[in-house]
Design a protein around this motif. Sequence first.
Motif, PDB file in Angstrom:
ATOM      1  N   HIS A 199       0.733  -1.126   0.023  1.00  0.00           N
ATOM      2  CA  HIS A 199       0.122   0.192   0.099  1.00  0.00           C
ATOM      3  C   HIS A 199       0.962   1.149  -0.053  1.00  0.00           C
ATOM      4  CE1 HIS A 199      -2.916   2.744   2.388  1.00  0.00           C
ATOM      5  NE2 HIS A 199      -3.564   2.517   1.168  1.00  0.00           N
ATOM      6  N   GLU A 236       0.989  -0.324  -4.691  1.00  0.00           N
ATOM      7  CA  GLU A 236      -0.135   0.763  -5.062  1.00  0.00           C
ATOM      8  C   GLU A 236       0.427   1.922  -5.025  1.00  0.00           C
ATOM      9  OE1 GLU A 236      -3.672   3.063  -3.365  1.00  0.00           O
ATOM     10  OE2 GLU A 236      -1.716   2.499  -2.684  1.00  0.00           O
ATOM     11  N   ASP A 241      -0.929   6.545  -5.461  1.00  0.00           N
ATOM     12  CA  ASP A 241      -2.095   7.550  -5.540  1.00  0.00           C
ATOM     13  C   ASP A 241      -1.787   8.468  -6.471  1.00  0.00           C
ATOM     14  OD1 ASP A 241      -3.642   6.484  -3.362  1.00  0.00           O
ATOM     15  OD2 ASP A 241      -1.787   7.071  -2.173  1.00  0.00           O
ATOM     16  N   GLU A 272      -3.809   4.147  -8.676  1.00  0.00           N
ATOM     17  CA  GLU A 272      -5.119   4.635  -7.954  1.00  0.00           C
ATOM     18  C   GLU A 272      -5.336   6.189  -8.397  1.00  0.00           C
ATOM     19  OE1 GLU A 272      -5.691   4.754  -3.684  1.00  0.00           O
ATOM     20  OE2 GLU A 272      -7.628   6.027  -4.149  1.00  0.00           O
ATOM     21  N   LYS A 326      -7.177   9.472  -8.023  1.00  0.00           N
ATOM     22  CA  LYS A 326      -8.060  10.165  -6.811  1.00  0.00           C
ATOM     23  C   LYS A 326      -9.253  10.880  -7.471  1.00  0.00           C
ATOM     24  CE  LYS A 326      -6.139   8.936  -2.783  1.00  0.00           C
ATOM     25  NZ  LYS A 326      -6.849   8.014  -2.124  1.00  0.00           N
TER      26      LYS A 326
HETATM   27 MG    MG Z   1      -4.399   4.722  -2.492  1.00  0.00          MG
END
Ligand code: MG
Length: 231
Positions: A8, A38, A40, A102, A104
């Motif tokens: 993460h 992962e 962001d 990911e 956002k």
């Molecule tokens: Mg995330």
Amino acid sequence: MQTQIIAHRGFWQTNPPTTENSLQALKNAQILNIYGTEFDVRMSKDGVLLIYHDEYFYNLEISETNFADLEKLKLQNGENLPTLKEYLEKGKEYPSLKLMIELKPIKWKNKENDLVHKAVQWVKKFQLQSQCEFISFSLNICEQIKKEEPDFKVFYLNGELSPLEIKEKRFDGIDYHYSIFLKNPTWISEAKTLGLITNSWTVNNPEIFEELKKQGIDFITTDIPNQLMNK
Ligand code: MG
């Protein structure tokens, strides 16, 4: 299939620790030999895609600030704020490590669509289609990715849609908070029956990890990949 591990925001709880979503955290994840890592993605005011979790970088709202002003500031570990371009470039050096991108959510749909378009273009430019998978809390973002590239893997994060509803949207699977799977103990097996992939975040408790494994989850996303990878 055995449950596999995704780091993460990279693997940053090292000794000594580094910064989440940094290039170092990406490199550290690769060393573990896990399924993936992962991170962001947000967009600056002038359309540069950046790797950062929060809406604000120091006191600057990323979506309202030009990249030139953001890049003057450093991450806690001394690195520059990484761009998606830099992250993909580095990730490409580790072809066995999946990159879970990911995207956002943004308040305005047209900006979300712009974010999707730019991210898809970067992945295609680096020819990383098979190494990248997309996740988002925004239904619009998930739908836009599928509209642009139906073959790109997309997993929805927000948790309110049942496996059947996800199947009807033609997404590839669900990546839900573990509390959702504990509340809906049939969802993992229902998802499997529908041919959907299941993932859960952020699983840092070995007992919850055990329970999800029992239910047959495909992946878990965790801050402690080094501790859960051999369990
Ligand atoms: Mg995330």
